[in-house]
Design a protein around this motif. Structure first.
Motif, PDB file in Angstrom:
ATOM      1  N   GLN A   1       0.843  -1.201   0.000  1.00 39.56           N
ATOM      2  CA  GLN A   1       0.000   0.000   0.000  1.00 39.56           C
ATOM      3  C   GLN A   1       0.877   1.250   0.000  1.00 39.56           C
ATOM      4  O   GLN A   1       1.827   1.365   0.768  1.00 39.56           O
ATOM      5  CB  GLN A   1      -0.926   0.003   1.213  1.00 39.56           C
ATOM      6  CG  GLN A   1      -1.933   1.139   1.213  1.00 39.56           C
ATOM      7  CD  GLN A   1      -2.960   0.982   2.322  1.00 39.56           C
ATOM      8  OE1 GLN A   1      -2.765   0.195   3.243  1.00 39.56           O
ATOM      9  NE2 GLN A   1      -4.049   1.713   2.237  1.00 39.56           N
ATOM     10  N   GLU A   2       0.552   2.190  -0.893  1.00 37.51           N
ATOM     11  CA  GLU A   2       1.313   3.429  -0.974  1.00 37.51           C
ATOM     12  C   GLU A   2       1.184   4.218   0.325  1.00 37.51           C
ATOM     13  O   GLU A   2       0.130   4.225   0.956  1.00 37.51           O
ATOM     14  CB  GLU A   2       0.817   4.290  -2.141  1.00 37.51           C
ATOM     15  CG  GLU A   2       1.302   3.833  -3.501  1.00 37.51           C
ATOM     16  CD  GLU A   2       2.760   4.176  -3.740  1.00 37.51           C
ATOM     17  OE1 GLU A   2       3.388   4.780  -2.849  1.00 37.51           O
ATOM     18  OE2 GLU A   2       3.278   3.837  -4.815  1.00 37.51           O
ATOM     19  N   GLY A   3       2.265   4.876   0.697  1.00 29.98           N
ATOM     20  CA  GLY A   3       2.277   5.669   1.917  1.00 29.98           C
ATOM     21  C   GLY A   3       3.684   6.116   2.235  1.00 29.98           C
ATOM     22  O   GLY A   3       4.642   5.771   1.524  1.00 29.98           O
TER      23      GLY A   3
ATOM     24  N   PHE B   1       6.255   3.279   2.499  1.00 31.39           N
ATOM     25  CA  PHE B   1       6.237   2.241   1.465  1.00 31.39           C
ATOM     26  C   PHE B   1       7.642   1.772   1.088  1.00 31.39           C
ATOM     27  O   PHE B   1       7.922   0.573   1.073  1.00 31.39           O
ATOM     28  CB  PHE B   1       5.514   2.765   0.218  1.00 31.39           C
ATOM     29  CG  PHE B   1       5.611   1.845  -0.962  1.00 31.39           C
ATOM     30  CD1 PHE B   1       4.872   0.680  -1.015  1.00 31.39           C
ATOM     31  CD2 PHE B   1       6.460   2.130  -2.024  1.00 31.39           C
ATOM     32  CE1 PHE B   1       4.968  -0.193  -2.095  1.00 31.39           C
ATOM     33  CE2 PHE B   1       6.566   1.279  -3.111  1.00 31.39           C
ATOM     34  CZ  PHE B   1       5.815   0.117  -3.149  1.00 31.39           C
TER      35      PHE B   1
ATOM     36  N   GLN C   1      -0.139  -2.292  -7.580  1.00 31.95           N
ATOM     37  CA  GLN C   1      -1.138  -1.930  -8.579  1.00 31.95           C
ATOM     38  C   GLN C   1      -1.632  -3.167  -9.319  1.00 31.95           C
ATOM     39  O   GLN C   1      -2.777  -3.241  -9.735  1.00 31.95           O
ATOM     40  CB  GLN C   1      -0.547  -0.916  -9.563  1.00 31.95           C
ATOM     41  CG  GLN C   1      -0.343   0.465  -8.969  1.00 31.95           C
ATOM     42  CD  GLN C   1       0.122   1.465 -10.000  1.00 31.95           C
ATOM     43  OE1 GLN C   1       0.390   1.125 -11.149  1.00 31.95           O
ATOM     44  NE2 GLN C   1       0.219   2.723  -9.600  1.00 31.95           N
TER      45      GLN C   1
ATOM     46  N   THR D   1       5.363  -1.045  -8.035  1.00 33.46           N
ATOM     47  CA  THR D   1       4.698   0.175  -7.569  1.00 33.46           C
ATOM     48  C   THR D   1       3.539  -0.214  -6.660  1.00 33.46           C
ATOM     49  O   THR D   1       2.837  -1.205  -6.901  1.00 33.46           O
ATOM     50  CB  THR D   1       4.164   1.009  -8.747  1.00 33.46           C
ATOM     51  OG1 THR D   1       3.318   0.183  -9.577  1.00 33.46           O
ATOM     52  CG2 THR D   1       5.305   1.540  -9.595  1.00 33.46           C
ATOM     53  N   GLY D   2       3.345   0.573  -5.616  1.00 32.27           N
ATOM     54  CA  GLY D   2       2.300   0.282  -4.647  1.00 32.27           C
ATOM     55  C   GLY D   2       0.918   0.639  -5.154  1.00 32.27           C
ATOM     56  O   GLY D   2       0.744   1.233  -6.221  1.00 32.27           O
ATOM     57  N   PHE D   3      -0.091   0.281  -4.372  1.00 34.17           N
ATOM     58  CA  PHE D   3      -1.474   0.536  -4.768  1.00 34.17           C
ATOM     59  C   PHE D   3      -2.104   1.585  -3.865  1.00 34.17           C
ATOM     60  O   PHE D   3      -1.693   1.795  -2.723  1.00 34.17           O
ATOM     61  CB  PHE D   3      -2.294  -0.765  -4.714  1.00 34.17           C
ATOM     62  CG  PHE D   3      -2.492  -1.308  -3.320  1.00 34.17           C
ATOM     63  CD1 PHE D   3      -3.505  -0.837  -2.491  1.00 34.17           C
ATOM     64  CD2 PHE D   3      -1.645  -2.303  -2.823  1.00 34.17           C
ATOM     65  CE1 PHE D   3      -3.678  -1.336  -1.212  1.00 34.17           C
ATOM     66  CE2 PHE D   3      -1.819  -2.812  -1.550  1.00 34.17           C
ATOM     67  CZ  PHE D   3      -2.838  -2.330  -0.745  1.00 34.17           C
ATOM     68  N   THR D   4      -3.113   2.239  -4.407  1.00 37.03           N
ATOM     69  CA  THR D   4      -3.966   3.129  -3.618  1.00 37.03           C
ATOM     70  C   THR D   4      -5.348   2.502  -3.424  1.00 37.03           C
ATOM     71  O   THR D   4      -6.029   2.794  -2.459  1.00 37.03           O
ATOM     72  CB  THR D   4      -4.116   4.496  -4.307  1.00 37.03           C
ATOM     73  OG1 THR D   4      -4.541   4.311  -5.663  1.00 37.03           O
ATOM     74  CG2 THR D   4      -2.769   5.235  -4.314  1.00 37.03           C
ATOM     75  N   GLU D   5      -5.747   1.671  -4.375  1.00 36.43           N
ATOM     76  CA  GLU D   5      -6.984   0.898  -4.256  1.00 36.43           C
ATOM     77  C   GLU D   5      -6.615  -0.574  -4.128  1.00 36.43           C
ATOM     78  O   GLU D   5      -5.766  -1.071  -4.867  1.00 36.43           O
ATOM     79  CB  GLU D   5      -7.882   1.116  -5.472  1.00 36.43           C
ATOM     80  CG  GLU D   5      -8.384   2.556  -5.604  1.00 36.43           C
ATOM     81  CD  GLU D   5      -9.339   2.714  -6.767  1.00 36.43           C
ATOM     82  OE1 GLU D   5      -9.647   1.680  -7.412  1.00 36.43           O
ATOM     83  OE2 GLU D   5      -9.766   3.843  -7.033  1.00 36.43           O
TER      84      GLU D   5
ATOM     85  N   ASP E   1      -4.422  -1.424   8.769  1.00 38.17           N
ATOM     86  CA  ASP E   1      -5.531  -0.491   8.605  1.00 38.17           C
ATOM     87  C   ASP E   1      -6.778  -1.292   8.258  1.00 38.17           C
ATOM     88  O   ASP E   1      -6.762  -2.528   8.202  1.00 38.17           O
ATOM     89  CB  ASP E   1      -5.220   0.569   7.539  1.00 38.17           C
ATOM     90  CG  ASP E   1      -4.962  -0.034   6.166  1.00 38.17           C
ATOM     91  OD1 ASP E   1      -5.171  -1.256   5.998  1.00 38.17           O
ATOM     92  OD2 ASP E   1      -4.547   0.705   5.255  1.00 38.17           O
TER      93      ASP E   1
ATOM     94  N   GLN F   1      -8.428  -1.590   5.452  1.00 35.85           N
ATOM     95  CA  GLN F   1      -8.375  -2.325   4.189  1.00 35.85           C
ATOM     96  C   GLN F   1      -7.664  -3.667   4.360  1.00 35.85           C
ATOM     97  O   GLN F   1      -8.141  -4.703   3.890  1.00 35.85           O
ATOM     98  CB  GLN F   1      -7.667  -1.482   3.125  1.00 35.85           C
ATOM     99  CG  GLN F   1      -8.464  -0.259   2.669  1.00 35.85           C
ATOM    100  CD  GLN F   1      -7.727   0.536   1.615  1.00 35.85           C
ATOM    101  OE1 GLN F   1      -6.511   0.720   1.676  1.00 35.85           O
ATOM    102  NE2 GLN F   1      -8.454   1.024   0.627  1.00 35.85           N
TER     103      GLN F   1
END
Length: 341
Positions: A232-234, A237, A262, A277-281, A301, A303
């Protein structure tokens, strides 16, 4: 700025030649004509020595290179040329020539060059630039050309000492508890019969059907743990990815692992760690059943908790935080403890 300096040098050469020419014609003496001939010869030699084209220089290197962020990588390059000669020749990775290698009276022989690179950022870098420059010995005429090497550089995540410690701990746990364990699989359901073990009773289904129902189990195949990185992006990460990368290198080769970003990628080559690359969804994950899922994540979290609940229905789940130094004791499902389906 460099181009302006080169133009200024050429202008001065021409002005000097014109002044000597005028001096020889006006005074018409031996000294004047001698200076004119000497300067003309010097100018002709300078122009001829810088005449060979830099396009004749051939560059060769491997199509793929691997480096690691935070370390110095040495890029090997082979150069050679045919029908080529320059009094001064330089090959550089930077336009300010800070990493340049200089040669005098280069005549096209094969050379093996090595350029040190400080890799500060993870990622994939296509066709690194190389600057060729050359000219006369006096620097009056200097030409340069930027060429792109037919190569791709994959920069892997930084080495992380904390990740190595986690890896050794996980390896010990796998050896003692999980690795190679045979788990039972549910074959079906049937009504309770006298003599059946009460441990096989499925109390939820029994309550719905209002009669005792047991699970029929069969011995499953020997399985190996599956590693999952929750990408997860943050702000944490890159640190988490570096820690996971160092961790998984401590485990046996061939341990199945997925990077959840992603896209969900099965790790088959190290280059995925450079391109990841990380995900946002939250991505759609495969449907795992009766597996040991070892989930490595930056921070818990809602999710991730939702995904854990989903996986827990048909798998045994073990969670490992990569950022927190001291695991919280508020949830027994976290921090390297098993969660049975």
């Amino acid at each position: 700025m460099k181009r302006l300096r080169r133009i200024a040098k050429l202008v001065l050469l021409v002005i000097g030649w014109l002044l000597l020419t005028a001096n020889a014609l006006v005074f018409n003496n031996t000294t004047g004509w001698g200076l004119f001939l000497f300067y003309s010869g010097f100018l002709l030699v300078t122009l001829l020595s810088a005449a060979p084209s830099l396009k004749r220089v051939q560059l060769k290197t491997a199509s793929v290179h691997y480096g690691q962020a935070g370390q110095v990588f040495t890029l090997p390059v082979e150069i050679k040329a045919r029908r080529f000669w320059l009094p001064f020749f330089q090959v550089s990775l930077r336009e300010d020539y800070a990493q340049g290698q200089q040669f005098f009276f280069y005549h096209g022989q094969k050379l093996q060059l090595h350029f040190p690179l400080v890799l500060n950022q993870r990622g994939r870098f296509e066709k690194p630039p190389l600057v060729l420059s050359g000219g006369d010995l006096f620097g009056m005429i200097l030409k340069e050309q930027t060429r792109r090497l037919p190569s791709t550089l994959y920069v892997l995540p930084k080495e992380d000492s904390q990740g190595k410690k986690i890896g050794r701990k996980v390896q010990q746990q796998l050896t003692n508890q999980l690795f190679g364990e045979v788990l039972p699989q549910i074959k079906g359901y049937r009504e309770y019969r006298f003599g059946d073990s009460r441990r096989q009773v499925d109390w939820k289904i029994s309550a719905r059907q209002r009669s005792l129902t047991i699970r029929e189990q069969e011995v499953g195949q020997e399985i190996r743990p599956i590693l999952l990185f929750w990408g997860q992006e943050g702000p944490d990460f890159e640190v988490a990815l570096s820690r996971y990368y160092s961790m998984q290198k401590e485990l046996p080769l061939g341990t199945p692992q997925y990077l959840l970003g992603q896209t969900v990628q099965l790790v088959e080559t190290e280059r995925l760690f450079a391109e990841f690359t990380g995900f946002t969804e939250v991505p759609t994950t495969p449907t795992w059943k009766n597996q040991d899922l070892l989930v490595f994540y930056p921070k818990m979290d809602a999710q991730l908790q939702g995904k854990v609940t989903e996986w827990r229905k048909q798998n045994r789940v073990t969670l490992y935080p990569l950022i927190e130094d001291k695991p919280s004791t508020s949830s027994s499902a976290h921090h390297g403890k098993q969660v049975m389906p």
